[in-house]
Scaffold this active site. Structure first.
Site, PDB file in Angstrom:
ATOM      1  N   GLU A  47       0.544  -0.924   0.263  1.00 36.38           N
ATOM      2  CA  GLU A  47       0.262  -0.641  -0.024  1.00 36.38           C
ATOM      3  C   GLU A  47       0.972   1.421  -0.472  1.00 36.38           C
ATOM      4  OE1 GLU A  47      -3.593  -1.535   2.289  1.00 36.38           O
ATOM      5  OE2 GLU A  47      -1.888  -0.248   3.690  1.00 36.38           O
ATOM      6  N   THR A  95       1.834  -5.862  -9.988  1.00 35.62           N
ATOM      7  CA  THR A  95       2.429  -6.524 -10.695  1.00 35.62           C
ATOM      8  C   THR A  95       0.884  -7.117 -11.804  1.00 35.62           C
ATOM      9  OG1 THR A  95       4.302  -6.844  -9.834  1.00 35.62           O
ATOM     10  CG2 THR A  95       4.157  -7.938 -12.091  1.00 35.62           C
ATOM     11  N   GLN A 124      31.182  -2.669 -16.110  1.00 35.21           N
ATOM     12  CA  GLN A 124      32.251  -2.197 -16.480  1.00 35.21           C
ATOM     13  C   GLN A 124      32.891  -3.030 -17.225  1.00 35.21           C
ATOM     14  OE1 GLN A 124      32.618  -0.062 -14.173  1.00 35.21           O
ATOM     15  NE2 GLN A 124      34.769   0.188 -14.603  1.00 35.21           N
ATOM     16  N   GLY A 182      32.643  -1.859 -20.674  1.00 34.18           N
ATOM     17  CA  GLY A 182      33.166  -0.454 -21.203  1.00 34.18           C
ATOM     18  C   GLY A 182      32.043   1.418 -21.546  1.00 34.18           C
ATOM     19  N   GLY A 183      32.543   1.944 -22.253  1.00 30.55           N
ATOM     20  CA  GLY A 183      31.005   2.189 -22.847  1.00 30.55           C
ATOM     21  C   GLY A 183      30.187   1.754 -23.638  1.00 30.55           C
ATOM     22  N   GLU A 240       9.047  -8.773  -3.539  1.00 28.92           N
ATOM     23  CA  GLU A 240       9.579  -9.636  -2.576  1.00 28.92           C
ATOM     24  C   GLU A 240       9.632  -9.680  -0.715  1.00 28.92           C
ATOM     25  OE1 GLU A 240       7.868 -13.726  -3.423  1.00 28.92           O
ATOM     26  OE2 GLU A 240       7.128 -13.017  -5.815  1.00 28.92           O
ATOM     27  N   THR A 260      12.870  -6.259   0.893  1.00 29.54           N
ATOM     28  CA  THR A 260      13.381  -5.942   0.576  1.00 29.54           C
ATOM     29  C   THR A 260      15.207  -6.569   0.688  1.00 29.54           C
ATOM     30  OG1 THR A 260      13.650  -4.522   2.096  1.00 29.54           O
ATOM     31  CG2 THR A 260      13.275  -3.403   0.575  1.00 29.54           C
TER      32      THR A 260
END
Length: 386
Positions: free
Chosen positions: A126, A157, A336, A339-340, A363, A365
């Site tokens: 809620e 969901t 990582q 990379g770019g 489900e 945290t």
């Protein structure tokens, strides 16, 4: 039922082919259009994916927990949106009925859930209550042979596609916390039930979440799941199972990310050789593989213990905590290594990075899993079982 090895392997290979041939090629399209194509949904129905955890006598596959997790690992190898289409039917949307429903309730709704003709959602969270499920405010007031529901559920969901909601509502207004909560099946076409527009999200496009509003919605008393005041027990039992399922989906995603990471590192050259030959890249690949393997072992061990009838509350939370946090680290390493390119949409890695972030939230945290684990440890210590 426990599947024999041959049948289990055939099912896993069938799901693997579906993921490889039908889902992976259209991941980017689903992400852009925020919708899983209907022909793919229909194929999921024909494969029985909506009924994985529904008993055979109601039209489902009735998988044991270990086999369900093995299937979820395969479904995790593609965008989570595909799994989410059937996910609430497999897990939190159907399991309250499977575990606690009356025979009449099961006969009425489970065959449609198993076939995918009915979509079931789980309405617990809620605006002011999520992790603190005992703090929910939605009311269910008895009126003759009905309960009148009022309140709002958030981030539900598949709510926009749902025909049924498993709703947690407070039946005893004088009983604070979890004890005054009960569980109901509420049909979508009940007068007074309305569904909000899908939220715009960070990731998992193609999987939708919406508000569900109850405004004097009259629900037959026979739609209560379990007894009055047992709603929290129902919810927690459903979540125990769901946490293993989500752990498997997250670990399937981890394994997919490792495959992408290694493939790219073996092709991409820097300083005159593939980056996979650089030790710092190798360390990221190795750490990712070790964590994914550990998560897979935890999942299958906990699943087998559940199938053997053991209480797995602590194991489910331990597995969910480790597997989803590991998935987050592996997704980060994948970006990582790329990379770019990892930051560019065309490669799809940034989409996975966004998609898997949700695994550490729903489900329960990661912090809630830590609380559950600590609570179960203290309970075991007090009972002399530690």
């Amino acid at each position: 039922m426990a599947f024999d090895a041959e049948i289990r392997q055939a099912l896993i290979e069938q799901v693997r082919r579906f993921v490889t041939e039908r889902c992976i090629p259209i991941e980017a399209k689903v992400g852009e259009e925020d919708e899983v194509p209907q022909d793919v949904v229909d194929e999921m129905k024909s494969l029985g994916l909506f009924g994985l955890a529904v008993p055979e006598e109601y039209g489902g596959l009735g998988l044991d927990m270990e086999t369900e997790c093995l299937v979820a690992l395969e479904l995790g190898r593609t965008s989570p949106a595909f799994r989410s289409v059937a996910g609430t039917n497999i897990g939190i949307g159907s399991q309250a009925l499977v575990l606690f429903g009356t025979e009449a309730q099961k006969e009425k709704w489970l065959p449609g859930i198993a076939s995918g003709d009915l979509i079931a959602s789980f309405a617990l969270t809620e605006p002011g209550a999520g992790s603190d499920a005992g703090g929910l405010k939605t009311k269910a007031v008895r009126d003759g042979d009905h309960y009148v529901l009022n309140g709002t559920k958030r981030y539900i969901t598949n709510a926009n596609k749902a025909n049924l909601f498993t709703v947690m509502a407070r039946t005893d207004q004088d009983e604070p916390g979890a004890k005054g909560v009960s569980s109901f099946v509420v049909e979508r076409d009940t007068p007074g039930v309305s569904v909000g527009v899908p939220e715009k999200k960070m990731g998992q496009q193609g999987a939708h979440v919406c508000d569900v509003i109850f405004d004097d919605a009259r629900v037959p008393a026979k739609n209560m799941i379990g007894k009055e005041g047992e709603g929290f027990k129902v919810a927690m039992s459903v979540l125990d199972k769901g946490r293993l399922h989500i752990s498997a989906v997250a670990t399937g995603a981890s394994e997919r990310l490792i495959k992408e990471m290694v493939g790219y590192a073996m092709e991409r050259e820097q300083f005159g050789k593939p980056i996979a030959q650089h030790q710092m890249i190798q360390a990221m690949m190795a750490d990712s593989q070790a964590e994914a393997y550990a998560a897979r072992c935890m999942i299958l061990d906990a699943a087998r213990r559940r199938d053997a009838g053991e209480s797995i509350t602590m194991l489910a939370s331990s597995t969910k905590l480790f597997a989803t946090e590991a998935c987050g680290r592996i997704a980060d390493r994948a970006v990582q290594v790329f990379g770019g390119a990892g930051y560019i949409t065309d490669y799809g890695i940034e989409r996975f990075y966004r998609d898997v972030r949700l695994f550490r939230l729903y489900e329960g945290t990661s912090q809630i899993q830590q609380i559950v684990i600590a609570r179960e440890l203290m309970k075991a210590a007090n009972a002399g079982e530690l």
